[in-house]
Design a protein around this motif. Structure first.
Motif, PDB file in Angstrom:
ATOM      1  N   GLN A 154      83.316  29.673  29.371  1.00  0.00           N
ATOM      2  CA  GLN A 154      83.314  28.212  29.276  1.00  0.00           C
ATOM      3  C   GLN A 154      82.719  27.561  30.516  1.00  0.00           C
ATOM      4  O   GLN A 154      81.985  26.571  30.424  1.00  0.00           O
TER       5      GLN A 154
ATOM      6  N   SER B 228      78.937  25.586  30.441  1.00  0.00           N
ATOM      7  CA  SER B 228      79.193  24.142  30.454  1.00  0.00           C
ATOM      8  C   SER B 228      78.862  23.557  31.827  1.00  0.00           C
ATOM      9  O   SER B 228      77.836  22.899  32.002  1.00  0.00           O
ATOM     10  N   ARG B 229      79.710  23.829  32.811  1.00  0.00           N
ATOM     11  CA  ARG B 229      79.518  23.227  34.131  1.00  0.00           C
ATOM     12  C   ARG B 229      78.363  23.868  34.899  1.00  0.00           C
ATOM     13  O   ARG B 229      77.607  23.178  35.588  1.00  0.00           O
TER      14      ARG B 229
END
Length: 203
Positions: A138, A142-143
């Motif tokens: 994740q 994402s980041r």
């Protein structure tokens, strides 16, 4: 009790195999001891709950890096006697580096024991019940997506650069000229000859 025994078993084998890696006279044996150290280090990571790092150790380091080392050592004609001749010359630098690494380990252990990191104040806090691999996935996609893609481009450029640097042109090798093949006309490739009877063909 089982976890404690497993920890001491993995840790002992890691230390012993690491020592044998640098003390073995045969480079092939050194690589095999290194593979054993990677496997047991992966076991330690599983005990710590970092199954993703354990998977990386097995797949990347054992399955790729160590096997590549083994192939290079076995295929290249390296004079290991000449390489060992410079051991005494580089011994002071190696000892200094070993002392520096030991100091770093001691400082890191002291900093961890005196003031533990608050997990709630980390840069990328995650849920406690979330699996390690899912949390890393994740965050990566994402980041840190652009950073992850940038690392992929850097590795691609490094791979292309290695291919270009190692490519050598040989005078005795025949290279394929695609442009010449495409622009060739039929009359340049075919020759019509009225061959007389009873005579051989001249090439």
């Amino acid at each position: 009790m089982i976890q404690t025994l497993a920890f001491y078993l993995f840790a002992t084998i890691v230390v012993a195999s690491a020592a044998l890696t640098i003390t073995s006279r045969n480079p092939v044996h050194s690589v095999l001891w290194l593979i054993l150290a990677f496997f047991n280090a992966a076991g330690l990571m599983v005990l710590c709950g970092a199954e993703f790092i354990a998977m990386l150790l097995v797949i990347v380091y054992v399955g790729a890096v160590a096997v590549l080392f083994l192939f290079v050592v076995m295929m290249l004609d390296i004079d290991f006697t000449e390489l060992r001749a410079g051991f005494v010359r580089y011994l002071p630098a190696g000892l200094a580096l070993a002392v520096l690494l030991a100091v770093e380990l001691i400082v890191g252990t002291y900093a961890w024991t005196t003031g533990r990191i608050d997990m709630a104040k980390r840069i990328a806090p995650t849920d406690v019940v979330m699996p390690n691999i899912e949390a890393i996935g994740q965050l990566l996609y994402s980041r840190y997506l652009y950073v992850f893609e940038g690392v992929g481009l850097v590795l691609l450029v490094a791979m292309i650069g290695a291919i270009v640097l190692t490519q050598r042109k040989r005078a005795d090798a025949k290279a394929q000229n695609i442009n010449r093949q495409i622009n060739r006309r039929a009359k340049d490739a075919i020759r019509n000859v009225n061959q007389p009877i009873g005579q051989g063909v001249e090439l």
